[in-house]
Design an enzyme around this catalytic site. Sequence first.
Site, mmCIF file in Angstrom:
data_model
loop_
_atom_site.group_PDB
_atom_site.id
_atom_site.type_symbol
_atom_site.label_atom_id
_atom_site.label_comp_id
_atom_site.label_asym_id
_atom_site.label_seq_id
_atom_site.Cartn_x
_atom_site.Cartn_y
_atom_site.Cartn_z
ATOM 1 N N HIS A 54 0.853 -1.192 0.000
ATOM 2 C CA HIS A 54 0.000 0.000 0.000
ATOM 3 C C HIS A 54 0.888 1.241 0.000
ATOM 4 O O HIS A 54 1.840 1.332 0.776
ATOM 5 C CB HIS A 54 -0.895 -0.021 1.243
ATOM 6 N N ASP A 70 -2.698 9.208 3.518
ATOM 7 C CA ASP A 70 -3.041 7.813 3.247
ATOM 8 C C ASP A 70 -4.389 7.833 2.532
ATOM 9 O O ASP A 70 -5.358 8.366 3.071
ATOM 10 C CB ASP A 70 -3.136 7.035 4.557
ATOM 11 N N CYS A 121 -3.879 3.523 -4.956
ATOM 12 C CA CYS A 121 -3.277 4.286 -3.861
ATOM 13 C C CYS A 121 -2.059 5.093 -4.317
ATOM 14 O O CYS A 121 -1.886 6.241 -3.923
ATOM 15 C CB CYS A 121 -2.939 3.397 -2.672
#
EC number: 3.4.22.39
Length: 196
Positions: A54, A70, A121
């Site tokens: 991630h 994030d 992401c």
Amino acid sequence: MGTSEEELKHIVIDLGCGPFFLGINDKHFPGFLNKQSNACAIVNTASRETGGVHWIAMGWHPPSNFYLFDPFGFSDKKLLQIYQFEYNALLKRSAITSSPDRCVQLFQNNESVQSPHSAACGLYCCMFLHAFANWPAHPFDNPTMDQLVGVPNNMLEAPRAQSIFKQNQETLYSFLHYNSSFFRRYENKLRKQTDP
């Protein structure tokens, strides 16, 4: 599948982040060590040998502002629980080496902009770094990031949140299409790699 380090580097450079960009790092990123200048990076929550898990983005704005983005808006505790990743160590290293009084002020998003079924992401991190490069004093509140709609973490899987995430991802793709020649050249491939 997501995006590779090389793909992210090309996009970040296209977005004008080059002068501040420290690179793509794995979870062993040492933090921000130069106290005098703005700096930013994309960091994976796993070690490079694993292929990555991630992406998150970080920015340093002197004298003491540390920004953490994030796409899921997870706290340090949640990142540790899900990805075995902690950013407290990065904060401490940055505080000791970069801040005049050895203190840093952490600013982070606490809402999700990305679907849990999406692999975009890294692309969201590129968008955040564009915001940081242009508005380093307020990278969460500016014309770039204001295009995305945040959803509380506890609604990450909620059916009504999925349409918001879908719109966010289309907004992300449009932003990158407009601002990155690399993204335009490989748009079909990058969409396939990141679509939910």
